[in-house]
Design an enzyme around this catalytic site. Sequence first.
Site, PDB file in Angstrom:
ATOM      1  N   GLY A  48       0.814  -1.219   0.000  1.00 51.46           N
ATOM      2  CA  GLY A  48       0.000   0.000   0.000  1.00 51.46           C
ATOM      3  C   GLY A  48       0.845   1.264   0.000  1.00 51.46           C
ATOM      4  O   GLY A  48       0.553   2.215  -0.727  1.00 51.46           O
ATOM      5  N   CYS A  49       1.888   1.259   0.791  1.00 57.73           N
ATOM      6  CA  CYS A  49       2.748   2.442   0.882  1.00 57.73           C
ATOM      7  C   CYS A  49       3.520   2.660  -0.417  1.00 57.73           C
ATOM      8  O   CYS A  49       3.755   3.796  -0.823  1.00 57.73           O
ATOM      9  CB  CYS A  49       3.692   2.319   2.074  1.00 57.73           C
ATOM     10  SG  CYS A  49       2.808   2.254   3.649  1.00 57.73           S
TER      11      CYS A  49
END
Length: 160
Positions: A48-49
Site C-alpha cells: 500500500g505504501c
Amino acid sequence: MAQTPRLAVGDKAPAFSLPDADGNTVQLSDFKGRKVIVYFYPAASTPGCTKQACDFRDSLAELNEAGLDVIGISPDKPEKLAKFRDAEGLTFPLLSDPEKKVLTAWGAFGEKSMYGKTVQGVIRSTFLVDESGNIEVAQYNVKAAHTKTKIQKYIELVKP
C-alpha cells in the site's frame, strides 16, 4: 488506548524538523510560501505504501506545476527510506520519524482498526498545508488505492 487529537482545517500545521533518506534535516518551514502535501504512511516498501508513493511520484510534475510540493513521513529509519526511494525512483523528500513525535503531533499515530482488531499504529493521513503553514485539507484513514483521485482533487483545489 486513547485517540490522538486530530488536526482540522484552519489549524496551524505543527512544525517539524526531521532527517530525510540521506540524513539531511528537512523542516516544514523550508516550504513556507508554497503549498505542500504532507502525507504519513506506515512502512516503506510495503504494497500500500509503495502504491501511494508511486502515485505521488507519477503525478509529481503535475503537482509541482500546480504549485504543490510533496513530503512523505513514516517511522522508518533513513537507511530504509533511502532503499525505498532508490528502488521506486522517488524524487520527493521521505522523512524519518522513528520516535513518532511528528506523527503524534499531526494525529497520524494512535488507535486504529487493523484486521478487525484495535491496535496502536500509523494512521495513513494526508494534509494540504497552505503557504502560511495552516492546514487547508486534513484527511485521516485514507486508502492508498485512492491516492490518484485525491491528487487530482488537490490540483483542482489549488488551480486559480
